[in-house]
Write an enzyme that holds these catalytic residues in place. Sequence first.
Site, PDB file in Angstrom:
ATOM      1  N   PHE A 291     -42.688  -3.317 -17.605  1.00 49.05           N
ATOM      2  CA  PHE A 291     -42.148  -5.268 -17.055  1.00 49.05           C
ATOM      3  C   PHE A 291     -41.889  -5.499 -18.983  1.00 49.05           C
ATOM      4  CE2 PHE A 291     -44.928  -4.198 -14.468  1.00 49.05           C
ATOM      5  CZ  PHE A 291     -44.704  -4.177 -13.171  1.00 49.05           C
ATOM      6  N   ILE A 517     -39.565   3.697 -14.843  1.00 43.47           N
ATOM      7  CA  ILE A 517     -41.254   2.645 -15.374  1.00 43.47           C
ATOM      8  C   ILE A 517     -41.450   2.490 -13.726  1.00 43.47           C
ATOM      9  CG2 ILE A 517     -40.731   2.554 -17.693  1.00 43.47           C
ATOM     10  CD1 ILE A 517     -39.610  -0.858 -17.161  1.00 43.47           C
ATOM     11  N   THR A 519     -39.125   2.028 -11.861  1.00 39.05           N
ATOM     12  CA  THR A 519     -37.636   1.601 -11.382  1.00 39.05           C
ATOM     13  C   THR A 519     -36.859   2.415 -10.547  1.00 39.05           C
ATOM     14  OG1 THR A 519     -36.918   2.826 -13.201  1.00 39.05           O
ATOM     15  CG2 THR A 519     -37.453  -0.140 -13.345  1.00 39.05           C
ATOM     16  N   ILE A 679     -25.070  -0.366  -5.803  1.00 39.89           N
ATOM     17  CA  ILE A 679     -26.028  -0.715  -4.972  1.00 39.89           C
ATOM     18  C   ILE A 679     -26.113   1.429  -4.954  1.00 39.89           C
ATOM     19  CG2 ILE A 679     -27.927  -0.808  -4.184  1.00 39.89           C
ATOM     20  CD1 ILE A 679     -27.082  -2.993  -5.751  1.00 39.89           C
ATOM     21  N   LEU A 680     -26.877   1.833  -6.432  1.00 40.47           N
ATOM     22  CA  LEU A 680     -27.081   3.440  -6.378  1.00 40.47           C
ATOM     23  C   LEU A 680     -28.034   3.721  -5.099  1.00 40.47           C
ATOM     24  CD1 LEU A 680     -27.636   4.014  -9.880  1.00 40.47           C
ATOM     25  CD2 LEU A 680     -25.697   4.779  -8.073  1.00 40.47           C
ATOM     26  N   THR A 684     -35.009   2.053  -3.467  1.00 42.31           N
ATOM     27  CA  THR A 684     -35.139   1.841  -4.309  1.00 42.31           C
ATOM     28  C   THR A 684     -35.060  -0.126  -4.870  1.00 42.31           C
ATOM     29  OG1 THR A 684     -33.608   2.929  -5.555  1.00 42.31           O
ATOM     30  CG2 THR A 684     -36.196   3.727  -4.865  1.00 42.31           C
ATOM     31  N   GLU A 755     -34.167  -7.024 -14.066  1.00 40.73           N
ATOM     32  CA  GLU A 755     -34.480  -8.280 -14.048  1.00 40.73           C
ATOM     33  C   GLU A 755     -33.611  -9.328 -13.532  1.00 40.73           C
ATOM     34  OE1 GLU A 755     -35.512  -7.573 -17.398  1.00 40.73           O
ATOM     35  OE2 GLU A 755     -34.517  -5.658 -17.239  1.00 40.73           O
TER      36      GLU A 755
END
Lengths: 789, 338, 169
Positions: A291, A517, A519, A679-680, A684, A755
């Site tokens: 983060f 991390i 994500t 949005i891939l 997730t 974010e």
Amino acid sequence: MAQFTAPCPPREGDISRRSVLQGAVALGALGPVRAADVVPHAAIAVDHKSQVSKPMTSYIGTATSRIDGHAKVTGGAKYAAEFNVPGLVHAFVVASTIAKGRILRIDASEALRVEGVIDVLTHEKRPRMADTDQAYKDDVAPEGTPFRPLYDGRILFNGQPVALVLAERWEIARLAASLVHVEYEQEAHVTDPYRQREAAFVLPEPAKSRGNAAEAFAAADVRHQGEYHVPIEHHNPMEPFASTVTWDGGGKLTVYDKTQGVQNVQRYVCSIFDMNPDDVRVVSPFVGGAFGSGLRPQYQVVLAVLAARALERSVRLVLTRQQMYSLGYRPAMIQRIELGATTGGTLNAITHDAITVTSQYEDFYRNETTWSGLLYKSANAQYTHKLTRLDLPTSCDMRGPSATTGVYALESAMDELAVALSLDPLELRLRCYSDRDQNNGDVPFSSKNLRECYRQGAEMFGWEKRNREPRSMRDGSELVGWGMATGVWEALQVPITVRIKLTANGHAEVACATSDIGTGTYTIMAQVAADALGLPLDNISIKLGDSTLPQSPVEGGSWIAASVSNGIVTTSNAIREELLRLAKRVPDSPFANATSDEVALADGRLVSRLDASRAISIADVMRVGAVDRIEQEKSTSFANDGKHAHNAHSALFAEVKVDEQLSVIRVTRIVSAVAAGRILNPKTAHSQVMGGVVWGIGMALHEETLIDHKFGRIMNANIAEYHVPVNADVHDIKVIFVEEQDHIVNPLGIKGLGEIGLVGVAAAIANAIYHATGKRVRDLPITLDKLQR
Amino acid sequence: MINFHYSRASDVADAVQQIRADPAAKFIAGGTNLLDLMKEDVERPSLLIDITRLPLKTVGETAGGGVRIGALVPNSDFSYHPLIEQRYPVVSSAIRAGASQQLRNMASTGGNLLQRTRCAYFYDTVTPCNKRTPGSGCSAINGINRGHAILGTSEACIATHPSDMCVALLALEATVHVAGPKGERAIAIADFHRLPGDTPQRDTNLDRDEIIIAIELPAQGFAKNYTYLKIRDRLSYAFALVSVAVGLEMDGGTIRQARLALGGVAHKPWRDFAAEAALNGQVASPETFRRAADVLLRDAKGFAHNTFKIELARQAAMRALTQAANGTPQSQSNKKIA
Amino acid sequence: MTQNNTVAKTRNNISVALVVNGTGQRFSVAPWTTLLDALRDQLDLTGTKKGCDHGQCGACTVLVDGRRVNSCLTLVVMKDGAEVTTIEGLAPSGGLHPLQQAFIDHDAFQCGYCTPGQICSAAGLIAEGKAKTDDEIRELMSGNLCRCAAYPNIVAAIRQAMSVMVEKP
């Protein structure tokens, strides 16, 4: 398998990487666009424009389970402290107990007498380290004099490492650490931002002011001014900071580190210890949350390497949860906002002033203030940012740095303005809607579908049923409040290099030194590669989190998804061109005269975009070309054309229920509608935004680092008393991804999501609490005592 | 954490004998609080005497119609035991309001009584604390004291007792059975925990060579009209700012007998007979509850950050009395305040 | 497994027998060794995580004799003869436990660090049989912090696993 070892990449781009984080208006040139590398959409199996054939699969945009999920649910995923090697030495930090002064004496004799203790390192007894500030500047270091652990006897903050105990077992090191006696000469410290408020110094103007905000404010029909406070917050990733350094012989080290940037750590370690880049490999396949706390190399990696070099043995250092409070933090913030509006509800004056805190030795700050004049249309806007110094470690980026806090203040103020105007807060936003970035040359956005976020979010939430009067809605003993806010983040990209190795059996390995991390980077990389190479997802393997892999900057700022995805497309294009080159050698090749743009990769074949019946399998191409693999490594850069602003947006709607008698607050519903380009992976992506929303609940209601200013010590340096939301705090969260096609921001139209999920949430909740109770609380967190009286 | 000796007690007498032999020894059962404090170097026992193999793990009815709970019964088993759920639901509820299920699975009944304060200065060996180091001073009085006591404080200490379970035990007038070198004795729960006075280092009246062997609940369980209401900074897994245990014997709309105890407000779970007297024989009404709550908090004194607790405790007491009187006890999973 | 009911006062290592993930282990530990540290450092079972080492986060949750506990606050010497199940031993060889599959299906994690503790805790929760509603699951899973905040997905995953495990007990 042979590893490609990248030389220490040059530090070009450092400045721009730093500057982009300074805020929305500072998007510097990030290098030339290399058009040859960036063919819009061409590599997504088959270009939709060609209408030749549809791809068998299209992973991009499809909800896909994490490819690293199995490793994570079985305990197979290894984090920095989990690489066990024979003969490992365990290290334990002795931390300072004063906030400012110097070490007079360190007596380690008692510790050294403990059986199993190998040594105790201190500033007086350690191997050589670099002695220039420059050597300690990592890729994302702010201006100033970076902290050097165990360098000298100066104490700069409480909890500073002053000695490092090395022992054969961790428990022994911990015991011996309690037996190291340190005498200090103490100096007066200051840790209270409010006491240092007057000492704050003015930073360079965050963005060019426009018009005359003070005059416009004075002349405004309706005015609101307010001061908003955000406390220091700590990231508290679940995984403690840790480094395992293996001594590989001949002075070579492998460093398993908790970091958001393996190559940043590698350069930093090489620089401090004057080591050859080939001798330091930094590895971080899994990161247990960060983060922002892992953007800069943390002191445990320096100490672990120092110890490994001192002993010529492998060393592990894990910080305790308490010691993690001696790392960076979200700076405390005092913000003043003035809004002047017409009775019709259009803004004519925005003034946003911020004071934030940093250490005595580095000037960390981001631009909280300029989001205000970006988000809303106003002819007059003025920003001032001051920084004040405390005897604490340097503050740092924490999820959504600057926007999370700046937009909290702005969106709280907008809610207050709406009250002053007797206007629905959503209606006020719509009247102040800005189609242009007035901060930065009054340019349009590459895309901005915030209007649709408002519409869809409000509809799902049922906003039209809201009674505007505070305290007007209730559910039995609870007051019900509905609040809303807007979120904004910057769509950033960084130069990145991707290597793809395609083998004749139709498998591809995609490699880049970026991080995942949590994500979902592993998964989106595989999805993009599968589509770009026309292969099944299962045929893609991803390598990341290793400094020997092709160049990547730190993972932060929501920039990796866009950067690495477009990087994969670039490299895939090169793979396709190479396949085409070989395919032309096939006798009677259907591609004899084909150009690169006329072919695509689909279903494990090279296919003509003009005639889908013209195709050759990858295996056949390679056989003819007498190769068993094709390997390409390409760099991708991006440049803002300067003619567009690149931003992601969101609309937040929150419901709270507040017990009228006891002021117990429950966040019962939140709708987050996000417009962030393509949005891939909806699965997730949903998790990321949902996680951001929960962070917003924590920021609004729970999180606060408590410092006893007499001692200059953090008194809730644990996760029992530093409250973060638990499962029982989280209820109905709905996430909407609003369609947003953006052909300008980057070829794939990706804006990033790390974010944006958090920005605006705390304001929406604070506004809902006002609506429920009629009480406006302007300092976070909103604990129930602040609603009493 | 210091290196310590370890031993296992073979029976209660052996446990007592072992602890007598070493003035710096401690018993360990669940370990959830002791090991936590040992890792902070707040507790530094020379010897840990493992009592987990002692036969103190049963829950059974007593001749007098009450229930006796062995000191080693885990908190979770205590809470979910059918006898407790049926006859003493306020205890079940209070236990579930505390800690996490994992911790409740580990923590023993006896250990719960011996929990030490969560005062941050007590935990931080760098700062003065009279409870940890007698005579060193109280850092909380002029420091961060939002979570601290408002009742029964002294100049030496303003720490609170963190247990939820004990608040309910106090309301029910439980008895603590202990064994020592002179044999067994019974201590009323009200006399078990201490106010800080000028000896805040002593949390309880248990002698250091005594061991808790059981808790006994009297027959009267207030199973119809009860509640445990806990107010905290997040909705679970946090210590109480204020908590209230209530048991009422109702006679129609009239309170025949009331029990009312507070947690999170004092160095011990707090009960005030005068407040209960203000309820006994009265019609259950907001006015009655307000009067009782006023009495309960009449001597409350706040510090820089915790004065809010006085009004919070007053309101929470009134609400809890309402819940109990209405037969709508607070759920520990549905977070809406009943 | 044999176990000693009496151990005379000692600071030396003590021989302890544990059944870890179905396999009997006998090893020698210092009195102050926690189950968490023994699993990670001595048995190389690093799936069990250290998040706070103070019982505040739940990342270290394992099952001891079928009950979920915080292994960071458990001394190995006190668990002589116990059966320990960690994330590595939750499913029969090679396969996935219904909870593990459900966590993948519902994306009930991001960074994955709290995940083994969440899953072991959920296994304990299901065995306890006290959680029927979402509110009860939330409350009884509140001892497991997830900073990535996958909480709603964790609840969904547990519900899925519960239904699968009821069908196939």
